[in-house]
Design an enzyme around this catalytic site. Structure first.
Site, mmCIF file in Angstrom:
data_model
loop_
_atom_site.group_PDB
_atom_site.id
_atom_site.type_symbol
_atom_site.label_atom_id
_atom_site.label_comp_id
_atom_site.label_asym_id
_atom_site.label_seq_id
_atom_site.Cartn_x
_atom_site.Cartn_y
_atom_site.Cartn_z
ATOM 1 N N ASP A 288 0.816 -1.213 0.000
ATOM 2 C CA ASP A 288 0.000 0.000 0.000
ATOM 3 C C ASP A 288 0.852 1.266 0.000
ATOM 4 O OD1 ASP A 288 0.927 -0.215 2.678
ATOM 5 O OD2 ASP A 288 -0.946 -1.135 3.308
ATOM 6 N N ASN B 76 -7.719 -3.792 14.777
ATOM 7 C CA ASN B 76 -9.093 -4.080 14.345
ATOM 8 C C ASN B 76 -9.140 -5.229 13.338
ATOM 9 O OD1 ASN B 76 -8.062 -2.883 12.060
ATOM 10 N ND2 ASN B 76 -9.568 -1.227 11.960
ATOM 11 N N HIS C 51 -7.279 -5.501 10.542
ATOM 12 C CA HIS C 51 -7.033 -5.170 9.141
ATOM 13 C C HIS C 51 -5.700 -5.740 8.663
ATOM 14 C CE1 HIS C 51 -4.912 -1.249 10.507
ATOM 15 N NE2 HIS C 51 -4.001 -1.948 9.868
ATOM 16 N N GLU D 283 -9.738 -2.254 5.808
ATOM 17 C CA GLU D 283 -10.379 -2.059 7.094
ATOM 18 C C GLU D 283 -11.558 -3.029 7.247
ATOM 19 O OE1 GLU D 283 -8.962 -0.415 9.225
ATOM 20 O OE2 GLU D 283 -8.210 1.520 8.559
#
Length: 244
Positions: free
Chosen positions: A67, A136, A138, A143
């Site tokens: 990314d 979380n 990810h 996400e």
């Protein structure tokens, strides 16, 4: 999915390095997928140490980064292009540009993301993909509630993610609001996935990814469906697992 639990962060790095080297061996043009952030730093340092001791030659490796922030060019020290250049390519003895990083400063991020995805496929695919995991659940910038079939695309970053990454910027307002990320389906096409996690703050996400249902709520749970996914954890990161 294979789960390996060891006693320390150094052992996580060593075990993960073994898995990466093993997964790249035997390929004439090995392709490494790299993750940025703090989770894989120990792994990259371990690989660099092996190289410096003459035990490892990765000079022929090429690859792709997961990314990049939209709006940051490769000359920006906060970009993932800079991270790859300084923390991966140089220490591992790779040629500059051996690891392709999405162009965060492109004029057409969405079009570029689609081209980046096609480039990964055209290369023959990644042999080993390194991953971290967010609190979380990810992976990359996928996400919660990202489609398990998602491809490389532009995503809006959540407030929680921007706050978590604010430590790399002078103020949270400077953290970009969007990123280009490989999708979950793109990541899952790599032949081997090596996810590293250290610390109690990752324990809840790890447990949900390993022992919970496969669900978009926990993107890393998609690793349960992969034929060669290995999680390397220290005991703190594994502390909420019931069966390991």
């Amino acid at each position: 999915m294979t789960v390996i639990v060891v006693d320390s962060a150094d052992q996580v790095a060593a075990q993960a390095a073994d898995l990466v080297v093993e997964g790249l061996a035997g390929w004439s043009n090995p392709l490494l997928g790299v993750a940025t952030g703090s989770s894989p730093l120990g792994l990259y340092a371990e690989l660099a140490q092996r190289r410096s001791r003459g035990r490892l030659d990765l000079s022929g490796v090429r690859g792709f980064a997961l990314d990049e922030y939209v709006g940051l060019g490769p000359s920006d020290s906060r970009s993932y292009a800079a991270f790859v250049r300084d923390r991966i390519e140089s220490p591992l003895g790779l040629e500059r540009g051996a690891i392709r990083v999405p162009a965060g400063d492109t004029a057409d991020p969405a079009g570029y993301a689609a081209d980046y995805d096609r480039e990964i496929r055209a290369s023959g695919g990644v042999h080993v993909q390194v991953l971290g995991i967010g609190t979380n659940g990810h992976i990359g910038f996928n996400e919660p509630y990202s489609s398990l079939g998602s491809r490389t695309r532009v995503v809006e970053l959540t407030a929680a993610t921007r706050l978590a990454n604010a430590r790399f910027f002078e103020h949270v307002d400077e953290v970009p609001r969007a990123a280009i990320t490989q999708g979950i389906a793109t990541i899952s096409e790599a032949r081997r996935l090596v996810l590293v996690a250290v610390g109690e703050e990752k324990a809840e996400a790890v447990a949900a990814a390993v022992e919970g249902p496969v669900t978009t709520r926990v993107p890393a749970s998609a690793l349960q469906l992969h034929a060669d996914a290995v999680l390397v954890l220290d005991r703190a990161a594994a502390s909420q697992l019931r069966e390991h």
